[in-house]
Structures are given as C-alpha cells and as structure tokens.
Design a protein around this motif. Structure first.
Motif, short mmCIF file in Angstrom:
data_model
loop_
_atom_site.label_atom_id
_atom_site.label_comp_id
_atom_site.label_asym_id
_atom_site.label_seq_id
_atom_site.Cartn_x
_atom_site.Cartn_y
_atom_site.Cartn_z
N ALA B 294 32.42 31.28 43.52
CA ALA B 294 31.14 31.21 44.24
C ALA B 294 30.16 32.26 43.73
N LEU B 295 30.68 33.45 43.38
CA LEU B 295 29.78 34.48 42.85
C LEU B 295 29.16 34.03 41.54
N HIS B 296 29.95 33.35 40.72
CA HIS B 296 29.39 32.80 39.49
C HIS B 296 28.34 31.73 39.81
N ALA B 297 28.69 30.86 40.77
CA ALA B 297 27.82 29.74 41.09
C ALA B 297 26.49 30.20 41.68
N GLU B 298 26.53 31.32 42.39
CA GLU B 298 25.32 31.78 43.08
C GLU B 298 24.39 32.60 42.19
N ALA B 299 24.90 33.05 41.03
CA ALA B 299 24.05 33.86 40.15
C ALA B 299 23.04 32.95 39.45
N PRO B 300 21.72 33.26 39.61
CA PRO B 300 20.70 32.40 38.98
C PRO B 300 20.83 32.38 37.46
N THR B 301 21.19 33.52 36.86
CA THR B 301 21.45 33.55 35.41
C THR B 301 22.75 34.32 35.19
N ALA B 302 23.31 34.17 33.98
CA ALA B 302 24.58 34.85 33.69
C ALA B 302 24.42 36.36 33.86
N ALA B 303 23.24 36.87 33.49
CA ALA B 303 23.01 38.31 33.57
C ALA B 303 23.00 38.82 35.02
N ASP B 304 22.70 37.92 35.96
CA ASP B 304 22.65 38.31 37.38
C ASP B 304 24.03 38.34 38.04
N THR B 305 25.09 37.96 37.31
CA THR B 305 26.42 37.86 37.91
C THR B 305 26.88 39.21 38.46
N ASP B 306 27.41 39.18 39.69
CA ASP B 306 27.87 40.42 40.33
C ASP B 306 29.30 40.72 39.88
N TRP B 307 29.41 41.28 38.65
CA TRP B 307 30.74 41.52 38.07
C TRP B 307 31.54 42.57 38.83
N GLN B 308 30.82 43.53 39.43
CA GLN B 308 31.51 44.57 40.20
C GLN B 308 32.32 43.91 41.33
N GLU B 309 31.65 43.00 42.05
CA GLU B 309 32.29 42.30 43.17
C GLU B 309 33.44 41.40 42.65
N ILE B 310 33.18 40.73 41.53
CA ILE B 310 34.21 39.85 40.96
C ILE B 310 35.44 40.66 40.56
N TRP B 311 35.20 41.83 39.99
CA TRP B 311 36.31 42.69 39.59
C TRP B 311 37.16 43.05 40.83
N GLY B 312 36.45 43.40 41.91
CA GLY B 312 37.15 43.74 43.17
C GLY B 312 38.00 42.57 43.68
N LEU B 313 37.43 41.36 43.61
CA LEU B 313 38.17 40.18 44.07
C LEU B 313 39.39 39.91 43.19
N TYR B 314 39.23 40.15 41.87
CA TYR B 314 40.40 39.97 40.99
C TYR B 314 41.50 40.99 41.32
N GLN B 315 41.08 42.19 41.70
CA GLN B 315 42.10 43.19 42.08
C GLN B 315 42.86 42.71 43.32
N ALA B 316 42.12 42.14 44.28
CA ALA B 316 42.77 41.61 45.49
C ALA B 316 43.68 40.43 45.12
N LEU B 317 43.20 39.61 44.20
CA LEU B 317 44.00 38.45 43.77
C LEU B 317 45.28 38.91 43.08
N TYR B 318 45.17 39.98 42.30
CA TYR B 318 46.35 40.49 41.59
C TYR B 318 47.39 41.02 42.58
N LEU B 319 46.93 41.60 43.67
CA LEU B 319 47.87 42.07 44.69
C LEU B 319 48.65 40.89 45.29
#
Lengths: 114, 414
Positions: B294-319
């Motif tokens: 959803a974070l990817h889908a909501e970013a108007p352009t690739a540069a606007d992607t909230d990678w910080q948030e995505i990184w956090g979610l991947y950490q949660a997913l890895y747990l």
C-alpha cells in the motif's frame, strides 16, 4: 473410524535428543487416550536391528535379516485408535510424544471385503 | 416468459450453485453424488419453473430437489438401505431455516484445502468445487493435461472419503493454523496467475481473478484480520498487473512503472481493507505485506516512496517470518531508506549463504552496487546473476544492465 498411527523416527533421535520422550511420558499418554476411549492398542517396538523379514515367493519361504526396506527413519511403535474423523485422529497424533523427534503417519483402517 | 425464467435460472446458477452444492455435499456426504444432484436440480428448475413460477426461496428449493433426486438415484442403485440405517439426516427433509448455507460454503473450503491433501490437489479441488472452473480450464491454467487434473481431483475426493476428512469448519483451537493453510492455497492460486511462467497470459489472468473472488468470499464468511490482509495484498499486487512488464515480457521495475495505469479502484478497495487487516495484537504476515504494498501504491512517484516506513514494516515481517527472502527485501528497503552500505553487506552475506543460488539476491546486490556508484563490481555481479536464471525476461533485464555498463565504460563512469 479406526486409524493406525505409525511412529517413525531415527532410532538415535528417539532416545538421544534433549527433548526425546521418556518411557513414562509415552505410557502416560497411552493411559490418557485409553481413558478417553480412543486407544484400541499400542506398543513400542524393539530397535530395527532385531527385525526379521518373511516373504513367500512361488511357494518358497524366504527369511532375511533386517527390515523390509532400509530407511532413514524406522518404525518405532504404533497406536491403533478410534476417532470420529481425520481431524480428531490428527489431534490425537500430534500429542504422541515421539512426534517431537520423529513423524507419525496416520492411516485409516480398511475394512476387508468379506 | 420462458426466456425470462431461463435467464433467472442462469443467474441463480451463477450466484448460488456453489452454495447449493456445498449444502448438498453436507447432506449427501459424497462429492460426486452432490454434483449430480446439483445438475438434476437445475434441470428440474428449467422444466418446472416456467409453469409453476420461481419458488419463494429458490436456493432451498434447489437443495431439497437435489436431495430427493439423489435419494432416487441411490434407491435405483439399491443403496438406500445402508443410507437410511447409517444416517437418517439424509432422508429427512432439511428445514430451510436451518440450512446454514454460509457455514456449508466455509465447510467446503476447509475440506478442499485440508492439509492432508497435497497443494496441487487442494488447488485443483478448490478451483473445481468452490470456484466452479471446469477441469479443462484448470488444466490449461496450470499447463497440465486435462486427464492429469481430472485424476488429481478424483484422487483427492477419494482421500476425503476414505481417510475420513470431515466436512467441518475447524474448532477454535485448530482454526488459526488451518486458516493459514486455506489462505496459502488461495495465495498459491493467485501467484500461479500473477507470476505466469509461460502459456497463454489471458488464461492466467483468470486465476488472479479467481483468487481475489475467493478472498472476497472468505472476508464475508470469516471476517478475520489475516483474511482481510491477504485480500488487500492480492488487490494491491493485481493493481500493477498491466504495468509490470512490456508486451514482449520484459520486466518493468516498480520505480519505472507508469503509475497512472495502476488500477486505482483496486488500490482504493485494498487501502479501505487495511485497517481491518492491521487490528489485533499480532499483525499477520499477509497484512504486513499488504501494508508495504500500500505504501508503494500510495506514493505519487517512485521518489515519494516512504522507504523508512517500508523498512520498519519489513523488520516487523522478519520477526513474524524470518526467512532469507524477507531478510533480502528488508535489506533493499534499508538501502532505499538511505543506509546503502549496511544493506550491501547484509545482502552480500545472504547471497554468499542461504540465497547463493537465488537469482534475485544477486540481481539486488548488483543493483545496489550500481546505485552506490561501484559500477565495475556491479557489472561482475550482474554477470553472475545472469548465470543463475534461464527466464528470458530476467535475462534481458540483466543483459540490459551489463550493456549499459559496457557502453558507458568509454565515458569513464567508474
């Protein structure tokens, strides 16, 4: 329905791992599922080295040392159980103590067509 | 008049035939008998409804007609004695108020996706019985022979019967694990359609639609957070279906995709589901993956992607699911969030360890080396990745990167 739960395990793991089941634990579980009316019969087996295999081919008797097939995991015991359906049989099988170190094969019993 | 009735019967078949089938399987305890009974019931409807009118409760009418037809069938085969003595429920007329139609649909799904069936068998059986796809359609979607698929379905039904797989929704204790099994089958169907490795692509798109339809049905029957999570995830992935590759099959990376061509209605549906997917003490892995998508889908352009948030979610997913592939994605997100050097050393470890023969790990490593300006190392790594894949589209992507480097080498990029 009747199911046969076959206990397979590497014989080393059956007794040699920290969480390998002790005889008392197995006896207690057999007692428990006997009380609940599920256990029809169950036994532990001597190691596979004690096995002898019998075949009759074209009327000839062949007796050989060892199990019918050499496998990594060996048959170590069995539980014949009565269960409402496969889901109940699987619930009983998952608590058989050696399930932690080996595998339990659950097989429905086939009625002979007589 | 008769034409109108004909259309009504067709509509009822489309909308309710699976429900009627699911209830007939419970009443008759036999898949094949229930399927025959279903066909008979609809044949009767076509014959009787033009004269008698459409019954007040067509579904209940179809269930009871199908059941009578099946009993007739059994009587013809002189099996009624066993049936009556074994189970009087079969011969008692069902009360329409206690039909439990929705419960039966769920029972059918849990039975078709039972863990004692192989994935292939569960997938084929679910598509046949729950989704009403023909054996031929399933076979062509999976690039197998119709006879192989038919055989698979026959064996699965036989196992349900002879191994005593019950027609039930598992109890509270077993439900979470069994639900994971059902969701896995649905997601496998989706992925089979999404990552089509060959064949007629139009055929495959069909499977993603079926999986999404199953996901929607499950959210209605069993509204739990992971069910919402999986549906949201599938919708979000599906929303990029048209932009992820060129007509010749070449991969288009997320950052290069034309975002105006994403399916924005699917994205809207998914983001509306997310709050329900993310409730509860332990967020499930489908919900976390959906949140990332959803974070990817909501970013108007690739540069606007909230990678910080995505990184956090991947950490949660890895747990939740500590697999090397999740670790790889987590490292890529970390790099995109700014910490590229740490990420490269993580990926290096993975690509030299658990993911040594996993092409995407080497491709990601190469991409990060390129992004960090280490073009020569990147070039070597792209070559290595190329040796690990045979898929034409993946090979073309890597070759494009290699050629880019070789073209630029004269202009001294390094």
């Amino acid at each position: 329905m009747k199911y046969l739960c076959l206990v397979y395990s590497d014989e080393q793991d059956l007794h040699g791992l920290p969480n390998s089941p002790q005889d008392q634990e197995c006896a207690a579980y057999a007692e428990k599922i006997s009380q609940s009316g599920h256990l029809l019969a169950g036994e532990a087996l001597q190691p596979v080295a004690t096995a002898t295999t019998v075949r009759v081919r074209a009327g000839d008797l062949q007796i050989t040392d060892g199990p019918f097939a050499e496998t990594k995991e060996q048959l170590a015991g069995f539980y014949m159980i009565e269960a409402k359906d496969l889901n109940e049989a699987l619930r009983i099988a998952q608590d058989i103590p050696p399930a932690r170190v080996g595998s339990i094969e659950v097989r429905p019993i086939r009625q002979l067509n007589t | 008049m008769s034409d109108a009735i004909h259309h009504t019967v067709q509509r009822i078949y489309r909308e309710h035939s699976r429900q009627v089938l699911a209830t007939l399987i419970r009443l008759l305890k036999d898949f094949d008998l229930a399927e025959e009974a279903l066909q008979e019931a609809f044949a009767c409807a076509l014959k009787q409804w033009p004269d008698e009118g459409v019954p007040h409760n067509p579904t209940a009418w179809l269930v009871s007609t199908g059941r009578f037809k099946a009993i007739d069938q059994l009587r013809k085969h002189r099996r009624e004695v066993d049936l009556v003595s074994e189970d009087t429920a079969v011969c008692q007329a069902p009360d329409p108020d206690t039909l439990h139609l929705e419960d039966d649909r769920l029972r059918l799904i849990f039975t078709c996706c039972h863990p004692s069936l192989s994935h292939e068998a569960a997938i084929a059986l679910t598509l046949r019985e729950v989704c009403d796809l023909s054996t031929e359609a399933i076979a062509s979607a999976f690039l197998t022979k119709a006879s192989t698929t038919a055989q698979r379905i026959v064996r699965a039904k036989r196992k349900i019967q002879s191994a005593g797989i019950p027609y039930e929704v598992p109890g509270k204790q077993a439900l979470p694990e069994r639900l994971q099994g059902v969701l896995k089958i649905v997601y496998l169907i989706f992925n089979e359609g999404y990552y089509a490795s060959g064949g007629d692509s139009l055929q495959r798109v069909h499977l993603t639609d079926e999986a999404i339809r199953l996901g929607r049905l499950l959210t209605r029957l069993l509204p739990q957070s992971e069910v919402y999570g999986l549906l949201a995830l599938m919708l979000l992935q599906h929303s990029r279906q048209d932009t992820r590759s060129k007509p010749n099959g070449d991969i288009i990376l997320l950052e290069d995709q034309d975002r105006t061509r994403w399916h924005h209605d699917a994205i809207a549906e998914a983001t509306a589901l997310l709050p329900r997917a993310l409730v509860g003490p332990a967020t499930g892995s489908y919900a976390l993956q959906a949140a990332i998508a959803a974070l990817h889908a909501e970013a108007p352009t690739a540069a606007d992607t909230d990678w910080q948030e995505i990184w956090g979610l991947y950490q949660a997913l890895y747990l939740r699911t500590p697999t090397p592939v999740v670790a790889l994605n987590q490292a890529v997100a970390q790099a995109m969030a700014g910490d590229i050097d740490t990420a490269i050393s993580h990926i290096e470890q993975l690509a030299n360890g658990d993911l040594a023969s996993y092409f995407p790990a080497h491709a990601a490593w190469a991409d990060l080396l390129r992004r960090s300006g280490r073009h020569h190392q990147a070039h070597e790594r792209y070559h290595y990745a190329l040796s690990l894949t045979r898929l034409a589209a993946e090979r073309r992507y890597l070759q494009m990167r290699i050629e880019q480097y070789e073209k630029n080498i004269g202009s001294a990029v390094d």
